[in-house]
Design an enzyme around this catalytic site. Structure first.
Site, PDB file in Angstrom:
ATOM      1  N   ASP A 190       0.847  -1.206   0.021  1.00 17.96           N
ATOM      2  CA  ASP A 190      -0.021  -0.162   0.022  1.00 17.96           C
ATOM      3  C   ASP A 190       0.912   1.268  -0.023  1.00 17.96           C
ATOM      4  O   ASP A 190       1.892   1.295   0.633  1.00 17.96           O
ATOM      5  CB  ASP A 190      -0.835  -0.139   1.352  1.00 17.96           C
ATOM      6  CG  ASP A 190      -1.875   1.230   1.084  1.00 17.96           C
ATOM      7  OD1 ASP A 190      -2.720   1.091   0.623  1.00 17.96           O
ATOM      8  OD2 ASP A 190      -1.708   2.401   2.001  1.00 17.96           O
ATOM      9  N   GLU A 207       0.927   5.630   0.108  1.00 16.62           N
ATOM     10  CA  GLU A 207       0.064   6.793   0.378  1.00 16.62           C
ATOM     11  C   GLU A 207       1.015   8.091  -0.417  1.00 16.62           C
ATOM     12  O   GLU A 207       2.349   7.940  -0.444  1.00 16.62           O
ATOM     13  CB  GLU A 207       0.287   7.452   2.032  1.00 16.62           C
ATOM     14  CG  GLU A 207      -0.363   6.392   2.949  1.00 16.62           C
ATOM     15  CD  GLU A 207      -1.785   6.087   2.596  1.00 16.62           C
ATOM     16  OE1 GLU A 207      -2.467   6.836   1.821  1.00 16.62           O
ATOM     17  OE2 GLU A 207      -2.294   5.059   3.129  1.00 16.62           O
ATOM     18  N   ASP A 236      -3.240  -0.188   6.386  1.00 13.85           N
ATOM     19  CA  ASP A 236      -4.083  -0.704   5.317  1.00 13.85           C
ATOM     20  C   ASP A 236      -3.681  -1.732   4.626  1.00 13.85           C
ATOM     21  O   ASP A 236      -4.100  -2.573   4.013  1.00 13.85           O
ATOM     22  CB  ASP A 236      -4.160   0.551   4.138  1.00 13.85           C
ATOM     23  CG  ASP A 236      -5.318   1.661   4.770  1.00 13.85           C
ATOM     24  OD1 ASP A 236      -5.835   1.381   5.830  1.00 13.85           O
ATOM     25  OD2 ASP A 236      -5.131   2.693   3.956  1.00 13.85           O
ATOM     26  N   HIS A 290      -5.840   4.419   6.506  1.00 15.19           N
ATOM     27  CA  HIS A 290      -5.194   5.567   5.667  1.00 15.19           C
ATOM     28  C   HIS A 290      -3.763   5.822   6.139  1.00 15.19           C
ATOM     29  O   HIS A 290      -2.957   6.865   5.564  1.00 15.19           O
ATOM     30  CB  HIS A 290      -5.787   6.823   5.429  1.00 15.19           C
ATOM     31  CG  HIS A 290      -7.212   6.737   4.912  1.00 15.19           C
ATOM     32  ND1 HIS A 290      -7.813   6.163   3.634  1.00 15.19           N
ATOM     33  CD2 HIS A 290      -8.491   7.099   5.348  1.00 15.19           C
ATOM     34  CE1 HIS A 290      -9.011   6.111   3.556  1.00 15.19           C
ATOM     35  NE2 HIS A 290      -9.393   6.742   4.500  1.00 15.19           N
TER      36      HIS A 290
END
Length: 201
Positions: A14, A16, A177, A172
């Site tokens: 994941d 960001e 996540d 988040h």
């Protein structure tokens, strides 16, 4: 592992980011969860690795994206962020190790909306001239899998539908996540052990 996924090693990722454009928006955080088969032949989480990443030179930072992930200042020293190149090298190292241990030929990215994560990883690797262990375009996308198995495509709802816990206050962050996506993927895969018998045909 190599027999279960046709020589591929599933690795959950994941990211960001500072926006949706992998070419120009900053990669700010990346988490990796490796998986393994336990003694019972069930897929389980192995280890989690993550890095906070400094925006690359000239990258774009969309205020709305930073607000969404709850990041006020990507350059804040408390983030202990490192360069893209350093982050990728450290995060790819355990993946390459697992490839050798399992005898798999290539890692395959597992993610929720996996194409988004793969694009950012690919672009960062290209910028930094670091060889990526991931397949160029194939992924295991838990959006599609959860939609098929549970009728849910939103990560939080799919996780709950799978009988797992979800904490909105931790959502988040790349680590949370990624670990929840890993648990969801393992739960789905482990529901279909009958598929293992077909590899003997």
């Amino acid at each position: 592992m190599k027999d279960r996924f046709r020589g591929f090693l599933p690795v959950v990722v994941d990211v960001e980011t500072g926006g949706f454009n992998a070419d120009k928006d900053a990669l700010l955080e990346m988490a990796v969860v490796t998986l393994e088969m336990n003694a019972a032949g069930r897929l389980v989480r192995s280890a989690t690795f993550d890095k906070n990443i400094l925006p690359f030179a000239g990258s774009n930072l969309e205020p709305s994206a930073l607000k969404f992930i709850g990041m006020d200042d990507p350059f804040h020293p408390f983030r202990e962020a490192v360069s893209e190149k350093e982050a990728l090298k450290e995060l790819f190292a355990p993946i390459n190790h697992h490839l050798k241990v399992t005898g798999c030929t290539r890692a395959i990215l597992v993610g929720h909306n996996a194409f988004f994560d793969l694009n950012f990883v690919k672009k960062a690797a290209e910028r930094c001239h670091v060889k990526s262990p991931f397949h160029e375009f194939s992924t295991f996308d838990t959006v599609s899998l959860a939609g098929l198995v549970y009728g849910q495509t939103v990560l939080a709802k799919a996780v709950v539908k799978a009988g797992l816990e979800w904490d909105n206050s931790q959502a988040h962050s790349a680590v949370y996540d990624t670990e929840k996506t890993a648990d969801l993927f393992c739960t789905i895969v482990n529901q279909f052990p009958i598929l293992l018998e077909r590899f003997d045909d």
